[in-house]
Motif scaffolding. Structure first.
Motif, PDB file in Angstrom:
ATOM      1  N   LYS A  10       0.840  -1.197   0.000  1.00 20.22           N
ATOM      2  CA  LYS A  10       0.000   0.000   0.000  1.00 20.22           C
ATOM      3  C   LYS A  10       0.880   1.255   0.000  1.00 20.22           C
ATOM      4  O   LYS A  10       0.643   2.192  -0.771  1.00 20.22           O
ATOM      5  CB  LYS A  10      -0.922   0.008   1.217  1.00 20.22           C
ATOM      6  CG  LYS A  10      -1.908   1.153   1.221  1.00 20.22           C
ATOM      7  CD  LYS A  10      -2.911   1.011   2.336  1.00 20.22           C
ATOM      8  CE  LYS A  10      -3.941   0.015   1.894  1.00 20.22           C
ATOM      9  NZ  LYS A  10      -5.233   0.145   2.489  1.00 20.22           N
ATOM     10  N   LEU A  11       1.917   1.246   0.854  1.00 26.21           N
ATOM     11  CA  LEU A  11       2.846   2.369   0.911  1.00 26.21           C
ATOM     12  C   LEU A  11       3.531   2.590  -0.436  1.00 26.21           C
ATOM     13  O   LEU A  11       3.640   3.717  -0.915  1.00 26.21           O
ATOM     14  CB  LEU A  11       3.888   2.126   2.004  1.00 26.21           C
ATOM     15  CG  LEU A  11       5.025   3.149   2.092  1.00 26.21           C
ATOM     16  CD1 LEU A  11       4.485   4.505   2.537  1.00 26.21           C
ATOM     17  CD2 LEU A  11       6.118   2.664   3.023  1.00 26.21           C
ATOM     18  N   VAL A  12       3.964   1.507  -1.058  1.00 26.78           N
ATOM     19  CA  VAL A  12       4.666   1.602  -2.343  1.00 26.78           C
ATOM     20  C   VAL A  12       3.749   2.173  -3.427  1.00 26.78           C
ATOM     21  O   VAL A  12       4.185   2.973  -4.256  1.00 26.78           O
ATOM     22  CB  VAL A  12       5.234   0.221  -2.749  1.00 26.78           C
ATOM     23  CG1 VAL A  12       5.679   0.203  -4.182  1.00 26.78           C
ATOM     24  CG2 VAL A  12       6.392  -0.144  -1.847  1.00 26.78           C
ATOM     25  N   PHE A  84      -4.071   1.635  -8.340  1.00 25.50           N
ATOM     26  CA  PHE A  84      -5.218   1.655  -7.428  1.00 25.50           C
ATOM     27  C   PHE A  84      -6.469   1.096  -8.103  1.00 25.50           C
ATOM     28  O   PHE A  84      -7.275   0.432  -7.460  1.00 25.50           O
ATOM     29  CB  PHE A  84      -5.466   3.074  -6.916  1.00 25.50           C
ATOM     30  CG  PHE A  84      -4.361   3.553  -6.030  1.00 25.50           C
ATOM     31  CD1 PHE A  84      -4.315   3.190  -4.691  1.00 25.50           C
ATOM     32  CD2 PHE A  84      -3.348   4.352  -6.528  1.00 25.50           C
ATOM     33  CE1 PHE A  84      -3.281   3.611  -3.866  1.00 25.50           C
ATOM     34  CE2 PHE A  84      -2.313   4.779  -5.717  1.00 25.50           C
ATOM     35  CZ  PHE A  84      -2.280   4.405  -4.385  1.00 25.50           C
ATOM     36  N   ILE A  85      -6.624   1.362  -9.399  1.00 25.68           N
ATOM     37  CA  ILE A  85      -7.788   0.843 -10.132  1.00 25.68           C
ATOM     38  C   ILE A  85      -7.772  -0.681 -10.152  1.00 25.68           C
ATOM     39  O   ILE A  85      -8.814  -1.320 -10.000  1.00 25.68           O
ATOM     40  CB  ILE A  85      -7.832   1.426 -11.560  1.00 25.68           C
ATOM     41  CG1 ILE A  85      -8.150   2.923 -11.499  1.00 25.68           C
ATOM     42  CG2 ILE A  85      -8.850   0.698 -12.436  1.00 25.68           C
ATOM     43  CD1 ILE A  85      -7.982   3.661 -12.802  1.00 25.68           C
ATOM     44  N   THR A  86      -6.595  -1.271 -10.320  1.00 26.85           N
ATOM     45  CA  THR A  86      -6.477  -2.738 -10.324  1.00 26.85           C
ATOM     46  C   THR A  86      -6.309  -3.304  -8.917  1.00 26.85           C
ATOM     47  O   THR A  86      -6.067  -4.488  -8.752  1.00 26.85           O
ATOM     48  CB  THR A  86      -5.277  -3.190 -11.186  1.00 26.85           C
ATOM     49  OG1 THR A  86      -4.082  -2.605 -10.663  1.00 26.85           O
ATOM     50  CG2 THR A  86      -5.475  -2.824 -12.637  1.00 26.85           C
ATOM     51  N   GLN A  87      -6.446  -2.457  -7.915  1.00 24.55           N
ATOM     52  CA  GLN A  87      -6.345  -2.829  -6.500  1.00 24.55           C
ATOM     53  C   GLN A  87      -5.002  -3.463  -6.145  1.00 24.55           C
ATOM     54  O   GLN A  87      -4.918  -4.294  -5.249  1.00 24.55           O
ATOM     55  CB  GLN A  87      -7.499  -3.744  -6.098  1.00 24.55           C
ATOM     56  CG  GLN A  87      -8.840  -3.083  -6.195  1.00 24.55           C
ATOM     57  CD  GLN A  87      -9.959  -3.964  -5.691  1.00 24.55           C
ATOM     58  OE1 GLN A  87      -9.770  -5.141  -5.445  1.00 24.55           O
ATOM     59  NE2 GLN A  87     -11.126  -3.377  -5.533  1.00 24.55           N
ATOM     60  N   GLY A  97      -3.416  -8.745 -14.419  1.00 22.15           N
ATOM     61  CA  GLY A  97      -3.605  -7.295 -14.543  1.00 22.15           C
ATOM     62  C   GLY A  97      -2.701  -6.514 -13.612  1.00 22.15           C
ATOM     63  O   GLY A  97      -2.185  -5.450 -13.976  1.00 22.15           O
ATOM     64  N   ASN A  98      -2.508  -7.035 -12.399  1.00 21.69           N
ATOM     65  CA  ASN A  98      -1.620  -6.365 -11.442  1.00 21.69           C
ATOM     66  C   ASN A  98      -0.184  -6.340 -11.960  1.00 21.69           C
ATOM     67  O   ASN A  98       0.505  -5.315 -11.859  1.00 21.69           O
ATOM     68  CB  ASN A  98      -1.667  -7.066 -10.082  1.00 21.69           C
ATOM     69  CG  ASN A  98      -3.058  -7.070  -9.495  1.00 21.69           C
ATOM     70  OD1 ASN A  98      -3.738  -8.084  -9.531  1.00 21.69           O
ATOM     71  ND2 ASN A  98      -3.494  -5.942  -8.982  1.00 21.69           N
ATOM     72  N   TYR A  99       0.272  -7.458 -12.507  1.00 19.41           N
ATOM     73  CA  TYR A  99       1.638  -7.523 -13.029  1.00 19.41           C
ATOM     74  C   TYR A  99       1.809  -6.598 -14.227  1.00 19.41           C
ATOM     75  O   TYR A  99       2.845  -5.944 -14.367  1.00 19.41           O
ATOM     76  CB  TYR A  99       2.002  -8.960 -13.419  1.00 19.41           C
ATOM     77  CG  TYR A  99       2.013  -9.910 -12.254  1.00 19.41           C
ATOM     78  CD1 TYR A  99       2.927  -9.750 -11.213  1.00 19.41           C
ATOM     79  CD2 TYR A  99       1.118 -10.964 -12.177  1.00 19.41           C
ATOM     80  CE1 TYR A  99       2.942 -10.622 -10.136  1.00 19.41           C
ATOM     81  CE2 TYR A  99       1.120 -11.837 -11.104  1.00 19.41           C
ATOM     82  CZ  TYR A  99       2.034 -11.654 -10.077  1.00 19.41           C
ATOM     83  OH  TYR A  99       2.043 -12.504  -9.007  1.00 19.41           O
TER      84      TYR A  99
END
Length: 193
Positions: A10-12, A84-87, A97-99
């Motif tokens: 979250k911090l990153v 943030f959109i891809t959580q 999607g995150n990767y």
């Protein structure tokens, strides 16, 4: 261990957004001294050779770079928002999607940092070729700002140093996440058997 990693990711992600904002703000400020000192020296914008200060054309030479640099700042903010959109900031398990979004941000930040570094160094050299004696006379005569400072050029090391470190932290977080996900999967499979 997962709690620490979740807090770290979250911090990153917030730091990625901050890095994009810093690049954007820097793109707005990089021309500050050049505008204040050199704009009034160009007596006829249709004929850039007509100037009271030799070398002041650097102000006009930087315009195209500055427009593109501003767009790259906006792009980095949007790329950070994709995290943030891809959580990516709070997802327990990463999906393709995150990767992809992490790769987009990291590659974008590194590309912008490298491209900008060479462009800024090029224009810094042009700035140092300005006739500062003539600029001082012009500033005194017309009560304009005078500086020989290279602050706005030199601060790019700090701005992009932060951005590159942030990209590295995002990669580190991803590797950490993959290791934890593999460990969790092994635990689940071990529990089933």
């Amino acid at each position: 261990m997962y709690k620490k990693q979740m807090s770290f990711q979250k911090l990153v992600c917030y730091l990625a957004l901050a890095a994009g904002l810093i690049v954007f703000i820097y793109s707005l400020g990089i021309m500050t001294d050049l505008y204040d000192c050199l704009y009034s020296t160009m007596l006829d914008p249709s004929d850039l050779t007509y100037t009271t200060v030799p070398g002041s054309i650097v102000y006009y030479n930087m315009q195209g770079f500055n427009r593109t640099f501003l767009v790259t700042g906006v792009w980095l903010i949007l790329a950070a928002c994709l995290l943030f959109i891809t959580q990516t900031s709070n997802r327990r398990r990463y999906y393709i999607g995150n990767y992809v979004v992490i790769a987009i941000f990291v590659i974008s930040m590194l590309a912008v940092a490298i491209w900008s570094h060479f462009q800024i160094q090029y224009y810094r050299a042009q700035w140092l070729n300005v006739d500062f004696e003539a600029l001082m006379r012009h500033a005194t005569l017309f009560k304009q700002k005078y500086t020989e400072s290279t602050f706005w050029f030199d601060i790019h090391y700090l701005v992009f140093g932060f951005g590159v470190i942030e990209a590295g932290l995002l990669v580190f977080n991803t590797v950490w996440k993959v290791k934890l996900m593999k460990g969790e999967k092994a635990l689940i499979q071990g529990g089933r058997s």
